[in-house]
Design a protein around this motif. Structure first.
Motif, PDB file in Angstrom:
ATOM      1  N   VAL A 309      47.412  43.043  38.202  1.00 13.17           N
ATOM      2  CA  VAL A 309      48.372  44.074  37.793  1.00 13.17           C
ATOM      3  C   VAL A 309      48.744  43.719  36.357  1.00 13.17           C
ATOM      4  N   VAL A 367      44.859  51.014  44.528  1.00 10.92           N
ATOM      5  CA  VAL A 367      44.689  49.929  43.573  1.00 10.92           C
ATOM      6  C   VAL A 367      43.387  50.107  42.811  1.00 10.92           C
ATOM      7  N   ASN A 371      45.288  48.153  37.471  1.00  9.03           N
ATOM      8  CA  ASN A 371      46.546  48.713  37.994  1.00  9.03           C
ATOM      9  C   ASN A 371      47.561  48.908  36.878  1.00  9.03           C
ATOM     10  N   ASN A 466      47.749  56.066  34.983  1.00  4.89           N
ATOM     11  CA  ASN A 466      47.055  55.241  35.956  1.00  4.89           C
ATOM     12  C   ASN A 466      45.723  55.899  36.290  1.00  4.89           C
ATOM     13  N   LEU A 556      47.966  43.007  45.322  1.00  2.00           N
ATOM     14  CA  LEU A 556      48.038  43.814  44.106  1.00  2.00           C
ATOM     15  C   LEU A 556      48.959  45.012  44.300  1.00  2.00           C
ATOM     16  N   ARG A 560      52.218  45.622  42.044  1.00  2.00           N
ATOM     17  CA  ARG A 560      52.345  46.869  41.287  1.00  2.00           C
ATOM     18  C   ARG A 560      53.676  47.551  41.566  1.00  2.00           C
TER      19      ARG A 560
END
Length: 584
Positions: A309, A367, A371, A466, A556, A560
């Protein structure tokens, strides 16, 4: 542990040796809190030592049950490993009338509670633990020879026998099995001990897990330890990746040694009978030839497919490393170990299923490799086909060492501009969304495009976005060799590639560059299994302990969503940017 109360109750700890285990005791007993006065507690807790048992008997006063904590298969003080706590409740009735041998009472109670349910029934946990001793050499195991047919599982639960004077006193578990001395029935009893009287905890956060999960984690940790039998000397890795590299390659050969110069690393590796670990982008023909001439194996490493991340260029250390003894996955100019696996490895149905499960977990957790970017839903106001074009780092080795029938990747000033022009020419009516690479967008790497360059090529430029959100909002993805193409495949999107990434040439993508060396058709679940399970190595980014890719997905996702982690990551990224500006 069926005989334990699962509602919160207060207990009195009569054994000071268990003070450091109160966290696990709260889990085992359903969230109990420690009481200072025995009379206010619901039950008393102690260990198996005679002094602790006698203290517990006095505190219980024949009116309260005693929870006895026994030596488990994996010790509670075993750092970096799954742990276990085996326990048995002894009722007040068993303690009435005075107790001269408390251990004998515990033996009798446990023996009564572990009667075999069905003759000839399977014992998967006990048998798997026994196999783990032979295959991996679990550290809890003692080399105790058995001539009476006693299941080898007992040695995992056996501390060293107590010696007093010239007499050797049998361990608790040896006494337990000697009560009946029937190997088949004892194996069934041990199965009940391991599944009904034992709580297992993972080595990452100390969370309670199943016995099967504990054995899988232990097997993974031990196999990695044994694989790392050579001393490892590393060159070419950035300092913020050193902890992850050391965690990945430490083992029977010792910890990893890091060197500033490759000549020093090679000399040390040759002296120790070890191997040279080198960041793939830093290795040269000169280094390869020197290693070959001196008989030193070379392992190339690179960030894996589920990394962190945060950005590598932003000082976020990686949790997955691609490890390759032939080439590296992004370089099609030579064979890589991943390409060889995809070309020749036949998978079991269980391995394919694991690949399918991994795809589902990755997609559900949303993910990706880095990330990076704020998560949000994109709604592009258009009825045209939406094509996502992800940018890449202009001078990245994945570009320069690749090949393409449409882009001069070795010499192009900016692959992103070339890619956008080709995508627009091929799809004149499409709505094209361009996403700059996060390293480029944050000013950490090269490849930025000016607004004038983007005019007429991209209908939308998605910044601070993202990648997963964009993939889900688009119909197709067109790329040179970005990992975003792989991430789009996971989410069921059509992918067109101009270069030769590791996921091209297997029948999964529309390939604009021929790949005659890749002759096999692969399903996506096979690609995922081979890339994430067989090819890459994974560690937990928090504890730095070997873990499965499935665990990394959950870790993760947690990072995040963790505000504190995001603040630390942002601070490191800004420090990296400042350092580059100052030439540090």
């Amino acid at each position: 542990m069926s005989d334990l109360p699962r509602e919160p109750r207060g207990y009195y700890l009569a054994d000071k040796s268990l003070l450091e285990l109160t966290g696990q005791l709260r889990v085992v007993t359903g969230g109990c809190t420690r009481k200072r006065i025995a009379s206010s507690a619901d039950f008393v807790v102690c260990g198996l030592e005679t002094a602790g048992l006698k203290s517990a008997v006095r505190a219980a006063g024949a009116s309260k049950p005693i929870l006895v904590v026994l030596p488990g298969a994996f010790g509670m003080r075993c750092s970096g490993y799954p742990t276990s706590m085996t326990s048995v409740f002894v009722s007040p009735d068993a303690l009435r009338g005075g107790v001269t041998d408390p251990e004998a009472v515990v033996l009798e109670v446990l023996h009564a509670q572990t009667q075999p349910v069905e003759e000839g029934s399977n014992c998967p946990v006990a048998e798997n633990l026994a196999r783990g001793s032979e295959t991996h050499g679990f550290p809890a195991w003692n080399a105790v020879a058995s001539t009476s047919g006693t299941p080898p599982i007992v040695t995992a639960l056996d501390p060293e026998p107590a010696v007093k004077g010239n007499q050797c006193r049998k361990s608790f578990w040896r006494r337990f099995l000697d009560i009946e001395n029937d190997p088949e029935r004892n194996l069934q009893r041990l199965e009940r001990v391991l599944t009904e009287h034992t709580s297992w905890f993972d080595p990452y956060d100390g969370n309670e897990i199943s016995a099967h999960e504990a054995l899988e984690i232990a097997g993974l940790i031990e196999s990695r330890w044994q694989q790392n039998g050579r001393p490892s000397h590393c060159y070419g890795a950035q300092y913020w990746n050193h902890p992850s590299i050391n965690a990945t390659f430490s083992g029977a050969g010792g910890p990893v040694t890091f060197h500033e110069k490759w000549e020093e690393a090679l000399t040390a590796a040759r002296r120790d009978g070890g191997q040279l670990i080198c960041w793939a982008g830093r290795i040269t023909a000169e280094i390869e030839e020197a290693c070959r001439n001196q008989g030193v194996p070379v392992i190339r490493i690179e960030d894996g497919f589920l990394r962190s991340v945060g950005l590598g260029a932003g000082l976020a250390r990686g949790a997955m490393l691609a490890t390759d003894d032939l080439g590296i996955y992004y370089d099609p100019s030579r064979a890589s170990r991943l390409q060889e696996l995809l070309q020749v490895r036949d998978l079991l149905e269980s391995e394919k299923q694991r690949g399918r499960d991994l795809i589902a977990e990755i997609v559900n957790a949303k993910v990706s490799k880095y990330n990076f970017g704020k998560m949000r839903d994109f709604r592009f106001r258009t009825d045209r086909k939406i094509i996502l074009v992800p940018g890449q780092v202009a001078d990245d080795a994945a570009i320069r060492k690749s090949r393409s029938s449409t882009i001069d990747c070795a010499c192009t000033p900016n692959v992103n501009l070339d890619l956008l022009k080709l995508a627009r020419d091929r799809n004149p009516e499409a709505f094209i969304v361009f996403k700059p690479h996060p390293d480029v967008e944050t000013g950490l790497r090269k490849g930025k495009l000016a607004a004038d360059d983007l005019a007429g090529l991209a209908d939308e430029v998605a910044t601070q976005a993202n990648i997963v959100d964009l993939i889900e909002a688009c119909d197709e993805l067109e790329t040179f060799s970005s990992l975003s193409g792989y991430e789009a495949l996971l989410r069921g999107k059509k992918v067109t590639v101009h270069g030769v990434p590791f996921y091209a040439g297997w029948g999964l993508t529309q390939d604009l560059t021929p790949t005659p060396e890749r002759t096999r058709t692969r399903h996506l679940d096979e690609l995922v299994y081979l890339a994430l399970v067989e090819y890459a190595r994974t560690i937990d980014p928090v504890s730095l302990i070997h873990c499965s890719p499935e665990f990394l997905v959950s870790r993760l996702k947690f990072q995040r969503d963790d505000r504190r982690h995001l603040i630390v990551t942002a601070f490191r990224r800004h420090m990296s940017w400042l350092g580059r500006k100052l030439g540090l």
